[in-house]
Write a protein that holds these residues in place. Structure first.
Motif, PDB file in Angstrom:
ATOM      1  N   THR A   3       0.847  -1.188   0.000  1.00 55.27           N
ATOM      2  CA  THR A   3       0.000   0.000   0.000  1.00 55.27           C
ATOM      3  C   THR A   3       0.884   1.240   0.000  1.00 55.27           C
ATOM      4  OG1 THR A   3      -1.692  -1.163   1.260  1.00 55.27           O
ATOM      5  CG2 THR A   3      -1.831   1.219   1.224  1.00 55.27           C
ATOM      6  N   LEU A   4       0.550   2.174  -0.873  1.00 58.51           N
ATOM      7  CA  LEU A   4       1.274   3.435  -0.918  1.00 58.51           C
ATOM      8  C   LEU A   4       0.528   4.443  -0.057  1.00 58.51           C
ATOM      9  CD1 LEU A   4       3.557   5.137  -2.186  1.00 58.51           C
ATOM     10  CD2 LEU A   4       1.936   5.763  -3.954  1.00 58.51           C
ATOM     11  N   VAL A   5       1.229   5.030   0.890  1.00 57.97           N
ATOM     12  CA  VAL A   5       0.636   6.008   1.813  1.00 57.97           C
ATOM     13  C   VAL A   5       1.205   7.387   1.489  1.00 57.97           C
ATOM     14  CG1 VAL A   5       0.330   6.659   4.224  1.00 57.97           C
ATOM     15  CG2 VAL A   5       0.487   4.249   3.601  1.00 57.97           C
ATOM     16  N   THR A   6       0.303   8.349   1.353  1.00 52.55           N
ATOM     17  CA  THR A   6       0.700   9.730   1.088  1.00 52.55           C
ATOM     18  C   THR A   6       0.186  10.610   2.216  1.00 52.55           C
ATOM     19  OG1 THR A   6       0.463   9.311  -1.277  1.00 52.55           O
ATOM     20  CG2 THR A   6       0.610  11.598  -0.590  1.00 52.55           C
ATOM     21  N   ILE A   7       1.066  11.439   2.755  1.00 49.57           N
ATOM     22  CA  ILE A   7       0.647  12.400   3.762  1.00 49.57           C
ATOM     23  C   ILE A   7       0.180  13.636   3.011  1.00 49.57           C
ATOM     24  CG2 ILE A   7       1.392  13.913   5.628  1.00 49.57           C
ATOM     25  CD1 ILE A   7       3.075  10.651   5.225  1.00 49.57           C
ATOM     26  N   THR A   8      -1.119  13.894   3.023  1.00 55.23           N
ATOM     27  CA  THR A   8      -1.659  14.998   2.239  1.00 55.23           C
ATOM     28  C   THR A   8      -1.682  16.303   3.005  1.00 55.23           C
ATOM     29  OG1 THR A   8      -3.892  14.374   2.881  1.00 55.23           O
ATOM     30  CG2 THR A   8      -3.079  13.510   0.791  1.00 55.23           C
TER      31      THR A   8
ATOM     32  N   LEU B  38      -4.057  11.186   5.725  1.00 51.33           N
ATOM     33  CA  LEU B  38      -3.405  10.230   4.834  1.00 51.33           C
ATOM     34  C   LEU B  38      -4.291   9.889   3.649  1.00 51.33           C
ATOM     35  CD1 LEU B  38      -2.205   7.677   7.538  1.00 51.33           C
ATOM     36  CD2 LEU B  38      -0.903   9.555   6.580  1.00 51.33           C
ATOM     37  N   SER B  39      -3.636   9.639   2.541  1.00 49.72           N
ATOM     38  CA  SER B  39      -4.313   9.143   1.349  1.00 49.72           C
ATOM     39  C   SER B  39      -3.668   7.802   1.004  1.00 49.72           C
ATOM     40  CB  SER B  39      -4.125  10.141   0.207  1.00 49.72           C
ATOM     41  OG  SER B  39      -4.697   9.643  -0.965  1.00 49.72           O
ATOM     42  N   PHE B  40      -4.490   6.824   0.635  1.00 52.91           N
ATOM     43  CA  PHE B  40      -3.985   5.477   0.380  1.00 52.91           C
ATOM     44  C   PHE B  40      -4.186   5.100  -1.078  1.00 52.91           C
ATOM     45  CE2 PHE B  40      -5.305   5.593   4.806  1.00 52.91           C
ATOM     46  CZ  PHE B  40      -4.166   5.127   5.431  1.00 52.91           C
ATOM     47  N   LEU B  41      -3.207   4.406  -1.613  1.00 54.64           N
ATOM     48  CA  LEU B  41      -3.304   3.879  -2.958  1.00 54.64           C
ATOM     49  C   LEU B  41      -3.088   2.373  -2.869  1.00 54.64           C
ATOM     50  CD1 LEU B  41      -3.644   5.269  -5.736  1.00 54.64           C
ATOM     51  CD2 LEU B  41      -1.207   4.949  -6.052  1.00 54.64           C
TER      52      LEU B  41
ATOM     53  N   SER C 125      -7.078   0.596   7.085  1.00 59.23           N
ATOM     54  CA  SER C 125      -5.695   1.047   6.912  1.00 59.23           C
ATOM     55  C   SER C 125      -5.342   2.135   7.919  1.00 59.23           C
ATOM     56  CB  SER C 125      -5.482   1.563   5.490  1.00 59.23           C
ATOM     57  OG  SER C 125      -5.706   0.550   4.552  1.00 59.23           O
ATOM     58  N   VAL C 126      -6.252   3.092   8.133  1.00 61.08           N
ATOM     59  CA  VAL C 126      -6.000   4.157   9.107  1.00 61.08           C
ATOM     60  C   VAL C 126      -5.934   3.584  10.514  1.00 61.08           C
ATOM     61  CG1 VAL C 126      -7.031   6.178  10.202  1.00 61.08           C
ATOM     62  CG2 VAL C 126      -6.894   6.045   7.747  1.00 61.08           C
ATOM     63  N   ALA C 127      -6.796   2.618  10.803  1.00 61.81           N
ATOM     64  CA  ALA C 127      -6.773   1.982  12.125  1.00 61.81           C
ATOM     65  C   ALA C 127      -5.430   1.281  12.354  1.00 61.81           C
ATOM     66  CB  ALA C 127      -7.923   0.990  12.251  1.00 61.81           C
TER      67      ALA C 127
ATOM     68  N   VAL D 191      -8.235   9.734   7.543  1.00 64.82           N
ATOM     69  CA  VAL D 191      -8.314   9.526   6.094  1.00 64.82           C
ATOM     70  C   VAL D 191      -8.599  10.864   5.428  1.00 64.82           C
ATOM     71  CG1 VAL D 191      -9.578   8.408   4.227  1.00 64.82           C
ATOM     72  CG2 VAL D 191      -9.184   7.187   6.341  1.00 64.82           C
ATOM     73  N   ASP D 192      -7.831  11.168   4.405  1.00 67.69           N
ATOM     74  CA  ASP D 192      -8.112  12.351   3.598  1.00 67.69           C
ATOM     75  C   ASP D 192      -8.973  11.890   2.429  1.00 67.69           C
ATOM     76  OD1 ASP D 192      -8.190  14.767   2.351  1.00 67.69           O
ATOM     77  OD2 ASP D 192      -6.118  14.723   1.646  1.00 67.69           O
ATOM     78  N   ASP D 193     -10.257  12.206   2.498  1.00 74.90           N
ATOM     79  CA  ASP D 193     -11.192  11.731   1.471  1.00 74.90           C
ATOM     80  C   ASP D 193     -11.439  12.765   0.385  1.00 74.90           C
ATOM     81  OD1 ASP D 193     -12.539  13.467   3.062  1.00 74.90           O
ATOM     82  OD2 ASP D 193     -14.240  12.149   3.472  1.00 74.90           O
ATOM     83  N   THR D 194     -10.492  13.654   0.177  1.00 68.96           N
ATOM     84  CA  THR D 194     -10.632  14.681  -0.842  1.00 68.96           C
ATOM     85  C   THR D 194     -10.766  14.068  -2.235  1.00 68.96           C
ATOM     86  OG1 THR D 194      -9.257  16.113   0.517  1.00 68.96           O
ATOM     87  CG2 THR D 194      -9.602  16.799  -1.749  1.00 68.96           C
ATOM     88  N   ASN D 195      -9.959  13.042  -2.522  1.00 65.38           N
ATOM     89  CA  ASN D 195     -10.023  12.402  -3.842  1.00 65.38           C
ATOM     90  C   ASN D 195     -11.387  11.775  -4.085  1.00 65.38           C
ATOM     91  OD1 ASN D 195      -7.409  13.127  -4.411  1.00 65.38           O
ATOM     92  ND2 ASN D 195      -6.540  11.164  -3.805  1.00 65.38           N
TER      93      ASN D 195
END
Length: 125
Positions: free
Chosen positions: A32-37, A52-55, A63-65, A96-100
Motif C-alpha cells: 500500500t502506498l501512503v501519502t501524507i496529504t 493520509l491518502s492510500f493507494l 488502513s487508518v486503524a 483519512v483524507d477523502d478529498t479524492n
C-alpha cells in the motif's frame, strides 16, 4: 487560522513523516502506498492531526486503524528525526483524507448534469 509557526512546523512534520512512510511504510501496510496529504498542528505544537491518502487498498478505514495502532512507534521514529528541530514531539493522530473521493463524486455529478443537458437540448431541437 494557523500561525506561521504552526504552518512551518506542520511542513517539517509532513516531510519527515513522508520519509518514514516511504522507507518503513511496508511494515505497517504491505503493498500500500501512503501519502501524507496534510498536517494540522495545535497552537502549542503538542498535537498533530495527520491526513493520509492510500493507494492500492480496499478498506481505507482499516488502513487508518492499522496506522493509528502503530502511532507510538511512528512518533518515536519521528522524534529521532526532528530531535534537533523541536522541543516536543507531537502526539500523532491519523485520519483519512477523502478529498479524492469527494472530487470523484463531484465529477460524476457534473458528468450526469452535462448528459442531462445534452439530452434536453436534443429533445428541444
Amino acid at each position: 487560522m494557523e500561525s506561521k509557526r504552526q504552518q512551518k512546523f506542520a511542513g517539517v512534520l509532513q516531510e519527515e513523516l513522508a520519509a518514514i512512510f516511504q522507507r518503513e511504510g511496508a511494515a505497517y501496510l504491505p503493498n500500500t502506498l501512503v501519502t501524507i496529504t496534510k498536517v494540522r498542528v495545535s497552537p502549542d505544537l503538542a498535537v498533530a492531526k495527520v491526513y493520509l491518502s492510500f493507494l492500492n487498498t480496499n478498506n481505507t478505514t482499516l488502513s487508518v486503524a492499522e496506522v493509528n495502532a502503530h502511532s507510538s512507534e511512528i512518533r518515536y521514529k519521528l522524534g529521532a528525526r526532528i530531535r534537533h528541530q523541536a522541543r516536543v514531539v507531537p502526539t500523532l493522530t491519523f485520519f483519512v483524507d477523502d478529498t479524492n473521493e469527494y472530487v470523484e463524486h463531484m465529477d460524476k455529478l457534473f458528468d450526469k448534469i452535462s448528459k442531462e443537458r445534452k439530452e434536453t437540448d436534443e429533445e428541444a431541437e
